[in-house]
Design a protein around this motif. Structure first.
Motif, PDB file in Angstrom:
ATOM      1  N   ASN A 268       0.926  -1.104  -0.105  1.00 55.57           N
ATOM      2  CA  ASN A 268       0.184   0.001  -0.028  1.00 55.57           C
ATOM      3  C   ASN A 268       0.910   1.186  -0.073  1.00 55.57           C
ATOM      4  O   ASN A 268       1.168   1.772   0.992  1.00 55.57           O
ATOM      5  CB  ASN A 268      -0.779  -0.016   1.220  1.00 55.57           C
ATOM      6  N   ASP A 269       1.220   1.627  -1.151  1.00 55.97           N
ATOM      7  CA  ASP A 269       2.210   2.895  -1.258  1.00 55.97           C
ATOM      8  C   ASP A 269       1.685   4.132  -0.836  1.00 55.97           C
ATOM      9  O   ASP A 269       2.443   4.976  -0.105  1.00 55.97           O
ATOM     10  CB  ASP A 269       2.794   2.985  -2.796  1.00 55.97           C
ATOM     11  N   THR A 270       0.059   4.369  -1.141  1.00 52.07           N
ATOM     12  CA  THR A 270      -0.420   5.586  -0.452  1.00 52.07           C
ATOM     13  C   THR A 270      -0.068   5.444   1.175  1.00 52.07           C
ATOM     14  O   THR A 270       0.407   6.592   1.580  1.00 52.07           O
ATOM     15  CB  THR A 270      -1.800   5.624  -0.840  1.00 52.07           C
ATOM     16  N   PHE A 271      -0.286   4.487   1.698  1.00 58.55           N
ATOM     17  CA  PHE A 271      -0.013   4.417   3.144  1.00 58.55           C
ATOM     18  C   PHE A 271       1.210   4.669   3.587  1.00 58.55           C
ATOM     19  O   PHE A 271       1.662   5.229   4.465  1.00 58.55           O
ATOM     20  CB  PHE A 271      -0.613   2.992   3.837  1.00 58.55           C
ATOM     21  N   LEU A 272       2.304   3.944   2.717  1.00 58.34           N
ATOM     22  CA  LEU A 272       3.612   4.274   3.095  1.00 58.34           C
ATOM     23  C   LEU A 272       4.009   5.813   2.954  1.00 58.34           C
ATOM     24  O   LEU A 272       4.669   6.124   3.646  1.00 58.34           O
ATOM     25  CB  LEU A 272       4.584   3.518   2.095  1.00 58.34           C
ATOM     26  N   ALA A 273       3.479   6.390   1.913  1.00 60.18           N
ATOM     27  CA  ALA A 273       3.825   7.829   1.852  1.00 60.18           C
ATOM     28  C   ALA A 273       3.524   8.788   3.097  1.00 60.18           C
ATOM     29  O   ALA A 273       3.887   9.543   3.541  1.00 60.18           O
ATOM     30  CB  ALA A 273       3.002   8.434   0.554  1.00 60.18           C
ATOM     31  N   ASP A 274       2.183   8.234   3.602  1.00 61.61           N
ATOM     32  CA  ASP A 274       1.380   8.835   4.909  1.00 61.61           C
ATOM     33  C   ASP A 274       2.621   8.383   5.948  1.00 61.61           C
ATOM     34  O   ASP A 274       2.722   9.401   6.867  1.00 61.61           O
ATOM     35  CB  ASP A 274       0.180   8.095   5.143  1.00 61.61           C
ATOM     36  N   VAL A 275       3.055   7.204   6.104  1.00 64.93           N
ATOM     37  CA  VAL A 275       3.955   6.955   7.117  1.00 64.93           C
ATOM     38  C   VAL A 275       5.178   7.863   7.085  1.00 64.93           C
ATOM     39  O   VAL A 275       5.744   8.429   8.101  1.00 64.93           O
ATOM     40  CB  VAL A 275       4.405   5.621   7.176  1.00 64.93           C
ATOM     41  N   ARG A 276       5.671   7.963   5.751  1.00 66.14           N
ATOM     42  CA  ARG A 276       6.849   8.805   5.426  1.00 66.14           C
ATOM     43  C   ARG A 276       6.746  10.299   5.848  1.00 66.14           C
ATOM     44  O   ARG A 276       7.717  10.760   6.488  1.00 66.14           O
ATOM     45  CB  ARG A 276       7.170   8.746   4.109  1.00 66.14           C
ATOM     46  N   ALA A 277       5.535  10.783   5.869  1.00 72.28           N
ATOM     47  CA  ALA A 277       5.170  12.165   6.245  1.00 72.28           C
ATOM     48  C   ALA A 277       5.156  12.284   7.698  1.00 72.28           C
ATOM     49  O   ALA A 277       5.566  13.255   8.248  1.00 72.28           O
ATOM     50  CB  ALA A 277       3.968  12.535   5.499  1.00 72.28           C
ATOM     51  N   ARG A 278       4.949  11.235   8.328  1.00 73.21           N
ATOM     52  CA  ARG A 278       4.541  11.231   9.670  1.00 73.21           C
ATOM     53  C   ARG A 278       6.194  10.911  10.669  1.00 73.21           C
ATOM     54  O   ARG A 278       5.835  10.915  11.803  1.00 73.21           O
ATOM     55  CB  ARG A 278       3.567  10.310  10.228  1.00 73.21           C
TER      56      ARG A 278
END
Length: 360
Positions: A268-278
């Motif tokens: 889930n790359d969308t969620f991975l990008a969210d993790v990266r932002a946090r």
């Protein structure tokens, strides 16, 4: 792929590139939980990977789930791990210990004391498990009391101190892949009605208490954590609140300043990008089934700072050199992953020992 070869820092250590060795259970411990004499050689052979993360290492006798896995709760174990750290440092590498409590993912016959397994709730994993008498189903656990939870937090703290005393550079809290911390996060394994169950905040409480205790003991610059959002393993399910739980947990961990977050990622790359932002510190991303030609993709896209490798590193002690040269890789022998002994452990040839044909 040039992005892989840029140096970086990880807390107090300097790394020559963006690769690392992922933690992998190898079952090369003695019955008393001390790593065998082969283990220093195994890790030292792979020192060119820069950052090595050890196999899951139990913080207590209660934390053991599998046969012949190492511990870090006795002085004999500390002494044996000191030899591993010394060997890795002599080859220019750095080594973090993954501290893993198996919880319900085990069998009583695999533990030294044969007591009931511990879990957030008395719900069995019902998974196959190899034992000294052959394949069995994982044992039914008992629900941890609050005193059990407090003791286990202290076990993690002491294990982290022991790892540092053994000369390792830091520790990785194993909060992933179906084991105890992951079990507290999963609503189908944690049906508690006290402060450790129910709400997102309550189910994340144990993970955060472990992290705070270790940070207090050895410092955030020596403390990482592994999580596996979205991974259904060991009978666990994240449930409908899964992503929200991980957003909350990662946000709270970020406040502690842990030196890295290690995500075992399943697509889930969308969620991975969210993790990266946090996440403010270094992010390690291990992708399931990643093609070799895509190994640098997460670094190039800004989704990861460091890329751990598993089986490629297991079968290729000189993986860094082979990757730089575009050389053919050794194939891992799955029959020796957990077999004990030197075969399939420290006998994989390097390019110098067995020159490989360059990949076209």
């Amino acid at each position: 792929m040039n992005s892989l070869w840029t140096p970086t820092t990880l807390g107090h250590i300097n790394l020559p590139h963006r690769l690392a060795l992922a933690p992998m259970t190898r079952s090369r411990a003695n019955a008393d939980g001390t790593p065998t004499g082969l283990v220093p050689t195994y890790y030292a052979q792979r020192a060119s990977l820069g950052l090595l993360i050890t196999e899951g290492t139990q913080p207590s006798e209660d934390g053991q789930g599998y046969m012949l896995t190492p511990g870090i709760h006795s002085q004999e174990q500390v002494a044996a791990w000191t030899k591993v750290a010394t060997a890795v440092h002599a080859e220019g590498g750095h080594i973090f210990m993954q501290i893993m409590h198996a919880g319900r993912m085990g069998h009583v016959d695999n533990t030294p004391h044969h007591r009931d397994l511990l879990a957030p709730s008395a719900i069995g994993a019902n998974q196959p498990m190899y034992t000294p008498t052959g394949p069995q189903t994982t044992s039914a656990p008992r629900e941890m009391t609050v005193d059990d939870i407090k003791q286990t937090v202290q076990d993690f703290r002491q294990a982290a101190r022991n790892a540092i005393d053994a000369g390792l550079d830091g520790v990785e809290i194993h909060g992933a892949n179906g084991y105890l911390i992951n079990q507290f996060l999963a609503p189908n394994a944690n049906i508690r009605t006290d402060a450790y169950g129910g709400t997102i905040e309550n189910r994340a409480r144990f993970a955060l208490e472990v992290a705070r205790a270790i940070v207090d003991e050895i410092g955030p610059e020596r403390t990482g954590i592994r999580l596996s959002p979205g991974l259904a393993i060991g009978g666990l399910e994240d449930g409908p609140e899964g992503e929200d739980l991980y957003r909350y947990l990662i946000g709270e961990l970020n406040k502690l300043g842990l030196v890295y977050l290690h995500i075992h990622h399943f697509g889930n790359d969308t969620f991975l990008a969210d993790v990266r932002a946090r996440w403010s510190q270094k992010l390690l991303v291990l992708r399931y089934d990643r093609p070799l030609q895509d190994i640098a993709w997460d670094v190039e896209m800004g989704l990861a700072d460091i890329v751990p490798v598993g089986r490629w590193g297991l079968a290729n002690p000189d993986f860094v050199e082979r990757l730089k040269a575009g050389a053919e890789l050794n194939e891992p022998d799955a029959s020796t992953f957990y077999s004990g002994g030197a075969k399939g452990y420290i006998d994989y040839p390097t390019l110098q020992q067995s020159p490989a044909v360059a990949v076209a």
